[in-house]
Design a protein around this motif. Structure first.
Motif, short mmCIF file in Angstrom:
data_model
loop_
_atom_site.label_atom_id
_atom_site.label_comp_id
_atom_site.label_asym_id
_atom_site.label_seq_id
_atom_site.Cartn_x
_atom_site.Cartn_y
_atom_site.Cartn_z
N PRO A 83 17.51 -79.94 33.42
CA PRO A 83 16.65 -78.76 33.30
C PRO A 83 16.45 -78.02 34.61
CG PRO A 83 15.38 -80.81 33.07
CD PRO A 83 16.82 -81.18 33.03
N ASP B 191 19.56 -71.74 22.47
CA ASP B 191 20.60 -71.40 23.44
C ASP B 191 21.52 -70.29 22.96
OD1 ASP B 191 20.08 -73.46 25.51
OD2 ASP B 191 20.58 -74.84 23.89
N HIS C 92 21.22 -79.48 29.00
CA HIS C 92 20.72 -78.11 29.06
C HIS C 92 21.85 -77.17 29.46
CE1 HIS C 92 16.37 -79.22 28.85
NE2 HIS C 92 16.85 -80.36 29.33
#
Length: 397
Positions: free
Chosen positions: A176, A91, A137
């Motif tokens: 997600p 990330d 996420h």
């Protein structure tokens, strides 16, 4: 250690001034201090303070109250942030890009060195939360929420609070896919339809959808409001309420702009452009009070069938959160206030000579907004405890 004192909101964001507010400000400061000193801490009272006019007033108070509203244990708050490994983090690159684009979220005039240090802390907080919760996420806009906490409470507290927030209130946004986020957006139109069918039908005819409110929802309005005082005032409110309250606030903004919407050309692009340009001079206290009214009047359980056929994760995880926070419910505050306003509204309508149905509906809408201003703070002030109202609202389908 707190590295920034970005904002100290010592007056309501709508600009009320004078001796009357000074007196109420001092009284509220005293009430908050008393709730914090109680044993156990009176979290129900703190929720009332966060919802009522002016919110929590200062960053120093927020440092003490926000952890209570999120039910974060003291031993977690006392932990020093762990070192974050950035290399090979999936990330990191996206987070870095978003943080580099976040210059306007920092106070004007802040020295570059201080801002750059805060941006490094912002990256670390985000990566730390994601590392500790691999089920989460990252999404673009998450950093707008995290930076608000960083500027108000500093890196250590922000890490603990954002982690709790991310696993509860923000949980849907961190899937997600955007399926659950779209589900929450689906609550917007049913709320608008119940309050103002004309606006609802116009938006439906224009086929504008709800994407215009996406950035509002996933950043808790942090990305679209230029005045930091307004942002933290909304965060006070949202932290004290159900996770779906931001979508009620979004609906209230649309309803407040009724005349603009209906005067707009009934074209998808035109209406989307209008709605996505959020005004910066909104009457925030009025809209906050109105959003609370609508939540009580049209709870998520009543709208769920129209929004979708399944629960969204925010309400599901909120059940667990609620079980661990039995004294932290804002619902009785909102319910009591609505009952008082409804009684006053009925008296006003009964004494009026309005006869035409369309005019009457308009009168009722205006009367409700007016009563929100007139009675909101007063009605909140007379609520002694969130636990006095014994039955619990049926919030969930």
């Amino acid at each position: 250690m707190k590295t920034s004192n970005a904002v100290t909101a010592s007056a309501p964001v709508n600009g009320q001034q004078g001796n009357d507010w000074d007196s109420r400000w001092q009284k509220k400061m005293s009430d908050i201090a008393q709730a914090l000193q109680a044993s156990p801490v009176d979290v129900a009272a703190l929720r009332r303070m966060a919802i009522s006019e002016g919110g929590l007033l200062t960053d120093e108070i927020r440092c003490q109250v926000w952890p209570r509203l999120l039910n974060v244990p003291q031993h977690i708050l006392d932990q020093d942030p762990e070192t974050v490994e950035r290399d090979n983090n999936k990330d990191y690159n996206q987070v870095l890009l978003d943080v580099q684009r976040s210059l306007r979220r920092f106070p004007p005039g802040m020295p570059d060195e201080q801002r750059e240090g805060l941006q490094e802390e912002l990256i670390d907080i985000i990566l730390r939360v994601l590392k500790n919760n691999p089920q989460l996420h990252y999404y673009q806009g998450y950093h707008d929420i995290v930076v608000t906490f960083l500027l108000v409470v500093g890196e250590r507290l922000a890490t603990a609070l954002v982690e709790k927030l991310s696993t509860h209130h923000l949980r849907d946004f961190m899937d997600p896919t955007m399926d659950n986020t779209k589900h929450i957006l689906n609550y917007l139109m049913p709320i608008i339809e119940r309050v103002n069918p004309e606006v609802h039908d116009f938006m439906q005819q224009a086929e504008v959808g709800t994407v215009f409110a996406l950035s509002w929802l996933i950043t808790w309005f942090g990305h679209v409001l230029s005045d930091f005082r307004h942002v933290v005032r909304l965060y006070d409110f949202f932290l004290a309420c159900h996770p779906l309250m931001p979508i009620y606030f979004a609906a209230v903004i649309v309803l407040y702009r009724e005349d603009e919407v209906l005067e707009c050309e009934c074209d998808m692009a035109m209406v989307h452009h209008l709605l996505s340009q959020i005004p910066q001079d909104l009457p925030y206290e009025t809209l906050i009070s109105r959003a609370g009214d609508l939540f009580v009047q049209f709870p998520p359980s009543e709208l769920a069938r129209e929004a979708a056929s399944h629960d969204c994760m925010a309400t599901t995880t909120f059940k667990d959160f609620d079980l661990a926070s039995t004294q932290q419910r804002p619902d009785s505050v909102l319910l009591r206030r609505r009952k008082q306003k409804q009684a006053a509204l009925e008296r006003s309508v009964a004494g009026s000579t309005v006869t035409q149905p369309s005019v009457a509906r308009r009168f009722v809408r205006l009367a409700v907004m007016g009563l929100t201003v007139a009675l909101g703070a007063a009605a909140l002030a007379v609520v002694n405890s969130a636990l006095e109202w014994a039955p619990k609202l049926d919030l969930f389908p």
